[in-house]
Enzyme design. Structure first.
Site, PDB file in Angstrom:
ATOM      1  N   LYS A 181       0.873  -1.179   0.000  1.00  0.00           N
ATOM      2  CA  LYS A 181       0.000   0.000   0.000  1.00  0.00           C
ATOM      3  C   LYS A 181       0.910   1.228   0.000  1.00  0.00           C
ATOM      4  O   LYS A 181       1.418   1.634   1.035  1.00  0.00           O
ATOM      5  CB  LYS A 181      -0.874  -0.031   1.262  1.00  0.00           C
ATOM      6  CG  LYS A 181      -2.200   0.690   1.193  1.00  0.00           C
ATOM      7  CD  LYS A 181      -2.176   2.170   0.919  1.00  0.00           C
ATOM      8  CE  LYS A 181      -1.651   3.074   1.998  1.00  0.00           C
ATOM      9  NZ  LYS A 181      -1.410   4.448   1.467  1.00  0.00           N
ATOM     10  N   GLU A 257       9.284   1.746  10.847  1.00  0.00           N
ATOM     11  CA  GLU A 257      10.325   2.729  10.524  1.00  0.00           C
ATOM     12  C   GLU A 257       9.625   4.080  10.557  1.00  0.00           C
ATOM     13  O   GLU A 257       8.899   4.420   9.624  1.00  0.00           O
ATOM     14  CB  GLU A 257      10.913   2.459   9.135  1.00  0.00           C
ATOM     15  CG  GLU A 257      11.662   1.147   9.021  1.00  0.00           C
ATOM     16  CD  GLU A 257      12.980   1.132   9.773  1.00  0.00           C
ATOM     17  OE1 GLU A 257      13.444   2.214  10.197  1.00  0.00           O
ATOM     18  OE2 GLU A 257      13.542   0.046   9.947  1.00  0.00           O
ATOM     19  N   CYS A 291      13.778  10.913   6.408  1.00  0.00           N
ATOM     20  CA  CYS A 291      13.716  10.666   7.857  1.00  0.00           C
ATOM     21  C   CYS A 291      15.116  10.780   8.447  1.00  0.00           C
ATOM     22  O   CYS A 291      15.285  11.030   9.630  1.00  0.00           O
ATOM     23  CB  CYS A 291      13.140   9.288   8.119  1.00  0.00           C
ATOM     24  SG  CYS A 291      14.007   8.007   7.214  1.00  0.00           S
ATOM     25  N   GLU A 387      10.040  17.452  12.840  1.00  0.00           N
ATOM     26  CA  GLU A 387      10.731  16.956  11.650  1.00  0.00           C
ATOM     27  C   GLU A 387      10.419  17.940  10.517  1.00  0.00           C
ATOM     28  O   GLU A 387       9.273  18.032  10.061  1.00  0.00           O
ATOM     29  CB  GLU A 387      10.177  15.562  11.340  1.00  0.00           C
ATOM     30  CG  GLU A 387      11.030  14.769  10.423  1.00  0.00           C
ATOM     31  CD  GLU A 387      10.485  13.352  10.228  1.00  0.00           C
ATOM     32  OE1 GLU A 387       9.288  13.117  10.455  1.00  0.00           O
ATOM     33  OE2 GLU A 387      11.284  12.498   9.830  1.00  0.00           O
TER      34      GLU A 387
HETATM   35  P1  NAD Z   1       2.499   9.123   6.764  1.00  0.00           P
HETATM   36  O1  NAD Z   1       2.630   8.465   8.086  1.00  0.00           O
HETATM   37  O2  NAD Z   1       1.537  10.226   6.615  1.00  0.00           O
HETATM   38  O3  NAD Z   1       2.095   8.045   5.659  1.00  0.00           O
HETATM   39  C1  NAD Z   1       2.838   6.869   5.470  1.00  0.00           C
HETATM   40  C2  NAD Z   1       1.928   5.817   4.875  1.00  0.00           C
HETATM   41  O4  NAD Z   1       0.889   5.513   5.797  1.00  0.00           O
HETATM   42  C3  NAD Z   1       1.241   6.252   3.580  1.00  0.00           C
HETATM   43  O5  NAD Z   1       1.162   5.152   2.714  1.00  0.00           O
HETATM   44  C4  NAD Z   1      -0.134   6.657   4.061  1.00  0.00           C
HETATM   45  O6  NAD Z   1      -1.127   6.556   3.070  1.00  0.00           O
HETATM   46  C5  NAD Z   1      -0.364   5.647   5.162  1.00  0.00           C
HETATM   47  N1  NAD Z   1      -1.352   6.044   6.161  1.00  0.00           N
HETATM   48  C6  NAD Z   1      -1.730   7.285   6.515  1.00  0.00           C
HETATM   49  N2  NAD Z   1      -2.674   7.232   7.483  1.00  0.00           N
HETATM   50  C7  NAD Z   1      -2.891   5.921   7.731  1.00  0.00           C
HETATM   51  C8  NAD Z   1      -3.740   5.213   8.628  1.00  0.00           C
HETATM   52  N3  NAD Z   1      -4.572   5.831   9.464  1.00  0.00           N
HETATM   53  N4  NAD Z   1      -3.698   3.875   8.624  1.00  0.00           N
HETATM   54  C9  NAD Z   1      -2.861   3.223   7.812  1.00  0.00           C
HETATM   55  N5  NAD Z   1      -2.030   3.832   6.935  1.00  0.00           N
HETATM   56  C10 NAD Z   1      -2.043   5.162   6.908  1.00  0.00           C
HETATM   57  O7  NAD Z   1       3.984   9.531   6.344  1.00  0.00           O
HETATM   58  P2  NAD Z   1       4.461  10.315   5.022  1.00  0.00           P
HETATM   59  O8  NAD Z   1       4.067  11.742   5.187  1.00  0.00           O
HETATM   60  O9  NAD Z   1       4.047   9.597   3.794  1.00  0.00           O
HETATM   61  O10 NAD Z   1       6.037  10.158   5.140  1.00  0.00           O
HETATM   62  C11 NAD Z   1       6.814  10.958   5.913  1.00  0.00           C
HETATM   63  C12 NAD Z   1       7.137  10.300   7.240  1.00  0.00           C
HETATM   64  O11 NAD Z   1       7.745   9.040   7.018  1.00  0.00           O
HETATM   65  C13 NAD Z   1       8.132  11.093   8.045  1.00  0.00           C
HETATM   66  O12 NAD Z   1       7.749  11.131   9.393  1.00  0.00           O
HETATM   67  C14 NAD Z   1       9.429  10.305   7.884  1.00  0.00           C
HETATM   68  O13 NAD Z   1      10.351  10.471   8.918  1.00  0.00           O
HETATM   69  C15 NAD Z   1       8.920   8.921   7.823  1.00  0.00           C
HETATM   70  N6  NAD Z   1       9.918   8.064   7.189  1.00  0.00           N
HETATM   71  C16 NAD Z   1      10.614   7.199   7.976  1.00  0.00           C
HETATM   72  C17 NAD Z   1      11.584   6.386   7.415  1.00  0.00           C
HETATM   73  C18 NAD Z   1      12.369   5.430   8.261  1.00  0.00           C
HETATM   74  O14 NAD Z   1      12.974   4.539   7.680  1.00  0.00           O
HETATM   75  N7  NAD Z   1      12.366   5.542   9.578  1.00  0.00           N
HETATM   76  C19 NAD Z   1      11.839   6.461   6.046  1.00  0.00           C
HETATM   77  C20 NAD Z   1      11.109   7.357   5.264  1.00  0.00           C
HETATM   78  C21 NAD Z   1      10.134   8.147   5.863  1.00  0.00           C
END
Ligand code: NAD
Length: 482
Positions: A181, A257, A291, A387
């Site tokens: 997803k 992550e 991240c 962040e």
């Molecule tokens: P996000 O948490 O908004 O979304 C991530 C994923 O979760 C997307 O596919 C989104 O559609 C889905 N999602 C959103 N709400 C959901 C819910 N209620 N239930 C299930 N799935 C849901 O994050 P983003 O804005 O896409 O990405 C940025 C974030 O990701 C930052 O906080 C960044 O630090 C983190 N990140 C972490 C790593 C790591 O390896 N630690 C790597 C890349 C990004």
């Protein structure tokens, strides 16, 4: 819409049970190019029933896939690596178009992403086990690993290819079947990666792709499906917490992550030129939308002015504009909304007394924000707690190394930290920082062969390395006669 029908050649369908198809509600959502706001594709909306059908397909494919010879799984992954090696420019272009990043960042991500296929092709045939006599000699202890089962993989928009391959590769190597997803901002990259896997020989039902519109309820429904035994999530800590609560309902194994708030420490005696070089990479890679991005810079007062001046000079010449133009080093943020979040944080810091050494402005068109350096930022202000996810470097001076370590650790996050200084001191500071990864005198750590992951609220588990495949395996102990 099929590949053949799209003007741009971007596949924009769901992939369920080995078949590309539209959603059963026959609806689509637009995928935008953030550099100019144009619609580049209309992607199929998956209904909740489509999502459940994807899990059903993964469940049906599991017995056969988990029983394939590790070598066979390995060779499929290796072919996927070879295809991506051939097509890295095409993958990069898709990412530039839907994510906005600079072309060089997209190419670097394409190369990083494909390495997970190669690395886990090599790990698939080295799944460990044990066979030993118990201490009192009454039995043999046999420890084996079996695929954990149907796995749900949820990925963010910032590294749309690498975050997908970092999960797909170990899951497939382990013998699991999956439902991917992706973030709704970047589904085209995910669809392309899935297509590559099918061309490499992944059988029907082993990999499925869904893009629901109402993500929360759809994911909850999939997690309630009894076949799902694993959730591997990369995204924000906020969403990670929701998913951990949901995982508790059916006791699903989770790998998380999550967000970061990386400190970047410049100690007294640091090689300032090296620190600036590292800062530029740690901050500007992926336009700051990582991240792992250096989020707050703690610089010893003895080198503060020199570091601030040289960093500002290094970023002053950055060309900002559409990533598709390879001359631009900084592309667009993923959306105008994300860009405005960055702008608000900078404005707030300036109101609180920080000084702008560089940047601090949006560009008039597209989701662009200038490289920005903020001086004399207060530790504890919003910009050091949030962040930023954009090209902003907030600098905080310090006088004492213990104080710098305390400030670095003063966060709920613990993904990564950067330390620049004389090697012995930098290494000892690295050991005192509560982060899953520390870069010493370098601006980048990511490597498929190394364990990637965070402490504290930055996550649970590790991706890459030999740990990555273990996240998709269940350990089984069999007691037998001595
Ligand atoms: P996000 O948490 O908004 O979304 C991530 C994923 O979760 C997307 O596919 C989104 O559609 C889905 N999602 C959103 N709400 C959901 C819910 N209620 N239930 C299930 N799935 C849901 O994050 P983003 O804005 O896409 O990405 C940025 C974030 O990701 C930052 O906080 C960044 O630090 C983190 N990140 C972490 C790593 C790591 O390896 N630690 C790597 C890349 C990004």
């Amino acid at each position: 819409m099929t590949l053949e029908q799209t003007a741009t050649g971007y596949r924009s369908d769901l992939f369920i049970g080995g078949r590309w198809r539209g959603g059963s509600g026959e609806r689509t959502f637009p995928v935008l190019d953030p550099s100019d706001g144009t619609v580049i594709a209309d992607f199929a909306v998956a209904t909740e029933e489509d999502c459940v059908a994807a899990v059903d397909a993964a469940e049906a494919a599991l017995p056969e896939w988990s029983a394939t010879a590790p070598r066979q799984r390995s060779e499929i992954l290796r072919r996927a690596f070879d295809i991506l090696t051939e097509e890295r420019e095409h993958l990069a272009e898709i990412m530039v178009r839907e994510n906005g990043k600079a072309f060089a960042d997209a190419l670097a991500e394409a190369d990083y992403a494909k390495e997970f296929f190669r690395w886990f092709a090599e790990e698939a045939v080295r799944i460990p086990g044990e066979f030993r006599l118990s201490p009192n000699g009454d039995k043999r202890i046999v420890v084996t690993h079996q695929p954990i089962g149907v796995s749900l993989l949820i990925t963010p928009w910032n590294f749309p290819a690498a975050m997908a391959t970092r999960k797909l590769a170990p899951a497939l190597a382990a013998g699991c079947t999956v439902v991917l997803k992706p973030a709704s901002e970047t589904p085209l990259t995910a669809a392309y990666v899935v297509e590559v896997l099918t061309r490499a020989g992944v059988p029907a039902g082993v990999v499925n792709l869904v893009t629901p519109e109402r993500v929360g309820p759809a994911v909850e429904r999939m997690m309630a499906h009894p076949a799902v035994r694993k959730l591997s999530f990369t995204g924000s800590t906020e969403v990670g917490r929701i998913l951990l609560r949901q995982a508790a309902e059916t006791v699903i194994s989770t790998s998380m992550e999550l967000g970061g708030n990386a400190p970047f420490l410049v100690l007294p005696g640091a090689d300032v030129d090296l620190a600036v070089q590292g800062a530029v990479v740690a901050k500007m890679r992926n336009g700051g939308a990582a991240c792992t991005a250096a989020n707050r810079f703690y610089v010893h007062r003895s080198v503060y002015d020199e570091f601030a001046g040289k960093l500002t000079d290094a970023l002053r010449g950055y060309s900002v504009g559409p990533g598709i133009d390879r001359a631009n080093k900084l592309g667009a943020l993923v959306s105008v909304k994300e860009r405005d979040k960055v702008a608000d944080l900078v404005d707030e810091a300036v109101t609180e007394g920080a000084r702008l050494a560089l940047g601090g402005r949006k560009l008039p068109d597209g989701a662009f924000y200038e490289p920005t350096v903020l001086l004399d930022v207060e530790h504890g202000s919003a910009i050091t707690r949030t962040e930023v996810f954009g090209p902003v470097s907030p600098l905080v001076p310090f006088d004492d190394v213990d104080e710098a370590v305390r400030m670095a650790n003063d966060t709920i996050f613990g993904l990564i930290a950067y330390v620049f200084g004389e090697t012995g001191q930098a290494f000892s500071v690295a050991q005192r920082i509560d982060a899953g990864m520390v870069a010493v005198n370098r601006g980048v750590v990511s490597d498929p062969a190394a364990p990637f992951g965070g402490m504290k609220q930055s996550g649970l588990g590790r991706e890459g390395s030999s740990e990555g495949i273990l996240e998709f395996l269940e350990e089984k102990y069999i007691a037998t006669a001595p």
